[in-house]
Design an enzyme around this catalytic site. Structure first.
Site, PDB file in Angstrom:
ATOM      1  N   VAL A 189       0.849  -1.175   0.000  1.00 43.83           N
ATOM      2  CA  VAL A 189       0.000   0.000   0.000  1.00 43.83           C
ATOM      3  C   VAL A 189       0.893   1.235   0.000  1.00 43.83           C
ATOM      4  O   VAL A 189       1.791   1.349   0.831  1.00 43.83           O
ATOM      5  CB  VAL A 189      -0.896  -0.002   1.261  1.00 43.83           C
ATOM      6  N   CYS A 190       0.640   2.164  -0.915  1.00 48.19           N
ATOM      7  CA  CYS A 190       1.465   3.371  -0.989  1.00 48.19           C
ATOM      8  C   CYS A 190       1.292   4.222   0.269  1.00 48.19           C
ATOM      9  O   CYS A 190       0.176   4.581   0.647  1.00 48.19           O
ATOM     10  CB  CYS A 190       1.089   4.206  -2.198  1.00 48.19           C
ATOM     11  N   VAL A 191       2.395   4.554   0.906  1.00 47.07           N
ATOM     12  CA  VAL A 191       2.337   5.267   2.180  1.00 47.07           C
ATOM     13  C   VAL A 191       1.727   6.660   2.050  1.00 47.07           C
ATOM     14  O   VAL A 191       0.868   7.044   2.855  1.00 47.07           O
ATOM     15  CB  VAL A 191       3.724   5.318   2.862  1.00 47.07           C
TER      16      VAL A 191
END
Lengths: 130, 135
Positions: A77-79
């Site tokens: 998941v992209c931070v």
């Protein structure tokens, strides 16, 4: 063939996560490798374990978690996208002074470099979204 | 990383209204650190992303358009723009921000990054890529 899959839309509003899931499952059944699944934009909403769909509907989040467990998938998941949308694991919640975390099993939070690396390391990067 | 691939970022959406354009730009900036061969393509409403004179005060959104001008410094020097998409929207290249880069192989001469392409050229451009990311 080695695939990286990018999911750009949230669950239920869009079908992209469903299609990406079905694609991943079919690819694995055919003996292909999934290098990584990267969740970006509203796609990060596929990673909240607080999702509670009606009982007669599919559970998009759990389905990803189960597929990850079964095939040892790397669900990233992209931070930055996750922070904007309130998706956090324990460390992220603590770092940002939040009182709760919600990341589902089998997902991990990391940076956009993971997407680029997916593009470099895989034979195909397949984008699911609008 | 020794392997270098051709990356094309396809920008299809208006800069405001949805977050795709902003978050696409974030990928381009991070991706620049990986020393890949990077190209950007602006097509459909994506051409509005690089229209000059953007003023977002009225919608209380961050105006991120100056970032496109900085991409030359990240060695992103090829910005393809769809001719048809410009025409369909009543735009010409003069409505776009002047996007340039300094060519280190040519005594740092300032050169245009914007390259106008038609549909056939876009098809050929996509054909030669290793990775196409569409936003």
């Amino acid at each position: 063939m080695k695939f990286t899959i990018q999911v750009n839309e949230g669950p239920y509003q869009h079908q992209s996560s469903d299609t990406a899931y079905q694609f991943a499952k079919a690819a694995l059944e055919k003996g292909h490798e999934i290098f990584r699944v990267f969740f970006y934009h509203d796609g990060v909403n596929n990673a909240t374990r607080l999702t509670t769909p009606p009982q007669d509907d599919r559970n998009v989040v759990n389905r990803w978690s189960e597929l990850a467990k079964e095939h040892n998938l790397d669900l990233v998941v992209c931070v930055a996208a996750a922070q904007r949308r309130g998706i956090a694991d324990k460390d992220e919640a603590q770092r940002n002074g939040k009182d709760a975390d919600n990341l589902a099993d089998g997902f991990r939070i990391s940076g956009l470099g993971q997407l680029i690396e997916g593009g470099i390391q895989s034979d195909r990067l397949v984008v699911f979204g609008d | 990383m020794s392997e270098s691939k051709k990356f094309l970022y396809v920008n299809r959406k208006a800069p405001y209204g949805t977050v795709y354009a902003l978050e696409s730009l974030e990928v381009v900036l991070i991706g620049a650190a990986f020393e890949q061969d990077v190209q950007l393509l602006f097509v459909d409403d994506g051409v509005f992303q690089i229209v000059k004179g953007q003023d977002t005060k009225g919608i209380e959104m961050k105006n991120f358009s100056p970032t496109y001008s900085a991409l030359g410094d990240y060695e992103v020097t090829k910005m393809y723009v769809s001719k048809e998409s410009l025409e369909e929207r009543g735009l010409t290249v003069d409505d776009l921000m002047p996007l340039t880069y300094e060519d280190e192989d040519d005594d740092w001469a300032e050169k245009d990054s914007i390259i106008l392409v038609n549909k056939d050229e876009i098809a050929a451009l996509m054909e030669e890529q290793d990775v196409v990311l569409s936003f």
